[in-house]
Structure formats: structure tokens, C-alpha cells
Write a protein that holds these residues in place. Structure first.
Motif, PDB file in Angstrom:
ATOM      1  N   ASP A 103      -1.104  -8.012  -7.243  1.00  0.00           N
ATOM      2  CA  ASP A 103      -1.504  -9.291  -7.840  1.00  0.00           C
ATOM      3  C   ASP A 103      -0.361 -10.280  -7.660  1.00  0.00           C
ATOM      4  O   ASP A 103       0.760 -10.020  -8.117  1.00  0.00           O
ATOM      5  N   ASP A 114      -3.727 -17.751  -7.768  1.00  0.00           N
ATOM      6  CA  ASP A 114      -3.625 -16.411  -8.383  1.00  0.00           C
ATOM      7  C   ASP A 114      -4.711 -15.514  -7.795  1.00  0.00           C
ATOM      8  O   ASP A 114      -5.901 -15.832  -7.885  1.00  0.00           O
ATOM      9  N   GLU A 241      -9.138  -9.984  -7.987  1.00  0.00           N
ATOM     10  CA  GLU A 241      -9.052 -11.304  -8.630  1.00  0.00           C
ATOM     11  C   GLU A 241      -9.212 -12.416  -7.602  1.00  0.00           C
ATOM     12  O   GLU A 241      -8.513 -12.433  -6.585  1.00  0.00           O
TER      13      GLU A 241
HETATM   14 CO    CO Z   1      -3.314 -12.432 -11.043  1.00  0.00          CO
END
Ligand code: CO
Ligand code: MF3
Ligand code: CO
Length: 267
Positions: A103, A114, A241
Motif C-alpha cells: 500500500d 493512495d 485499494e
Molecule cells: Co492505502
């Protein structure tokens, strides 16, 4: 004002010209994951992967947003096997059969990007592979539900119902979040819920969808380091994500892989 209206009012509505900044940051974070893929192999340490992420972001004019964030001292979170999220990079050496989430969040010209993906080290178990496939598809179904007029509950429901149909469970303790000039801002984007619940989506909302799906029970615990979240039953966990921006007709995914490497190719 009812509760929903009150909550919705706290969500930033970005201007059309703000999409470009978020897109550039999102694309850089996604390119960082594209870069790291070739390095994910047996024998490499998670600390070495973290340094590669750091250098990639720095070389492209970005700052890793996690560095120094609430005392976090690394440029990525790397979560292996039963680690749900916020795994701290270090001396752990990758082994054949591991699955891991990396991540990264890039801060570029004032905008955050992100994103996270799963990676597989060599050949992994059938269960691990199914968990990764289901988690990716659950995220994509959540994204498909993200359009003006829909509610955040529609997104959560799309994700939860798909994961649970496969007899996996959705982690409740962590959620997606509004993002933009701030790393984390309202709303909390739950990965479970009922259709029609929660605030309504409007053009200009920027947020992440980042479901954590466990092969076993949904409960997590945080290790002594204060960051690492693991499944209480030590079952495998997966996460993807993406960061999206709501448009007039649907949403733009800011963090699509420039190389088209959205999820692992299994062998
Ligand atoms: Co993240
Ligand atoms: N990138 C994570 C997210 O998706 C946040 C990591 S915060 C850290 O929201 F401090 F753990 F790095
Ligand atoms: Co996030």
C-alpha cells in the motif's frame, strides 16, 4: 438537518480542475506498484521493497505520505498472509507461497494518491488465489456502484454481498476514506452496509475503496508495535485499494495501473 445531510455536508466537493492533481498523484502511486512487482520474489526483504517505493516516489517529485504520518516511519505498508493491513516493512524475507499487500500513498504537488494491490510470491495455495480474486472483484463491484445519486451504503453492500457469497468475511475495523489535499478526511467509506444507507454521492467527491477480506472470521487485533493488524484466527487476509473521483456519470479511477497490472497473474 438529518444525520445523513449533516454527514454529507462535511464531504469536500472538488472542482473539475482538481481532478488533474488527484489523477497525477494516483497515477504515480499506481506506477510505483507497477515498478515494485518485478522485485516481489523469494529472498527479498519487505524493508528493501519499502526503500524501492521510497526512491521511486522521491525520484518522481513526490513525498511518501505515510512517512511521518502519525509516527509511522516508512514509505509503504506491506501486509503478508494473515496481516490485514498496516504491516511494517523490515527484515521479513519473502518466501514462495506468501501473499502480500503493498500500500503506497504519494503526495505530489499537494495531492494524495493512495492505492494498494496484492502480490503472490511464486506459487500460492488455491485458497489464497481465490481470496485474492474475490477481494479484487469485490472492490471493483464497489467501484461500479460509485456514481452520483447512489449512497455509500450501496458501495458497502456491493462489496460485502460479493465477499460473503464466497463465504469470506469483511473486516469492519478499517474503512476507506475521503482523500485529496488531505490524506484522510470524511467520509468513512465502509465496506459493508445496506443499499440506500449513508450519505449520497455527488460529483467532485474523492475517496478510496479498500476492502480487507478475510478467509476466516472478520475480527482483527493490533500487535504490540501499535500498527500491524492481523486476523484473530490467523486466517489469510487480502486487500486492494483504488482511489476514485465521482464524475457527472459515474467515477474516475485515479489509481488504475498504467501498465495494466491490476492484480496478480497466477501460475
Ligand atoms: Co492505502
Ligand atoms: N495507505 C493507508 C490507507 O489506505 C494508510 C496508511 S497510514 C500508515 O489509508 F501510517 F499506516 F502508513
Ligand atoms: Co487509503
Amino acid at each position: 438537518m438529518d444525520k445523513q445531510g449533516g454527514e454529507a455536508r462535511r464531504i469536500t466537493l472538488h472542482r473539475p480542475e482538481d481532478f488533474e492533481g488527484a489523477r497525477r498523484a494516483g497515477q504515480l502511486a499506481a506506477a510505483c506498484l507497477d515498478m515494485i512487482e518485478a522485485h516481489v520474489k523469494p529472498g527479498v526483504t519487505t524493508g528493501a521493497l519499502d526503500r524501492l517505493c521510497h526512491d521511486f516516489m522521491a525520484d518522481h517529485g513526490a513525498v511518501p505520505a505515510t512517512l511521518g504520518y502519525r509516527g509511522y516511519a516508512h514509505s509503504s505498508c506491506i501486509s503478508l498472509n494473515h496481516v490485514v493491513c498496516h504491516g511494517i516493512p523490515g527484515e521479513r524475507v519473502l518466501c514462495e507461497g506468501d501473499i502480500l499487500n503493498i500500500d503506497v500513498t504519494a503526495l505530489l504537488d499537494g495531492w494524495h494518491g493512495d492505492t494498494s494491490r496484492m502480490f503472490a510470491v511464486g506459487e500460492v495455495s488455491t485458497k489464497a488465489r481465490l481470496l485474492i480474486e474475490v477481494t479484487y472483484e469485490a472492490m471493483m463491484r464497489g467501484i461500479a456502484a460509485a456514481k452520483p445519486g447512489a449512497s455509500f451504503g450501496d458501495i458497502g453492500h456491493a462489496i460485502q454481498s460479493y465477499a460473503e457469497k464466497h463465504r469470506f468475511s469483511i473486516v469492519r475495523d478499517f474503512c476507506g476514506h475521503g482523500i485529496g489535499r488531505n490524506f484522510h478526511e470524511p467520509p468513512n467509506v465502509l465496506h459493508f452496509g445496506r443499499p440506500g444507507e449513508g450519505p449520497r454521492l455527488q460529483p467532485g467527491m474523492f475517496f478510496t475503496i479498500e476492502p480487507m477480506v478475510n478467509a476466516g472470521r472478520p475480527e482483527v487485533k493490533i500487535l504490540e508495535d501499535g500498527w500491524t493488524a492481523v486476523t484473530r484466527d490467523r486466517s489469510l487476509s487480502a486487500q486492494f485499494e483504488h482511489m476514485v473521483g465521482i464524475t457527472e456519470t459515474g467515477c474516475e479511477i485515479f489509481t488504475l495501473s498504467p501498465a495494466g497490472r491490476h492484480k496478480p497473474v497466477f501460475r
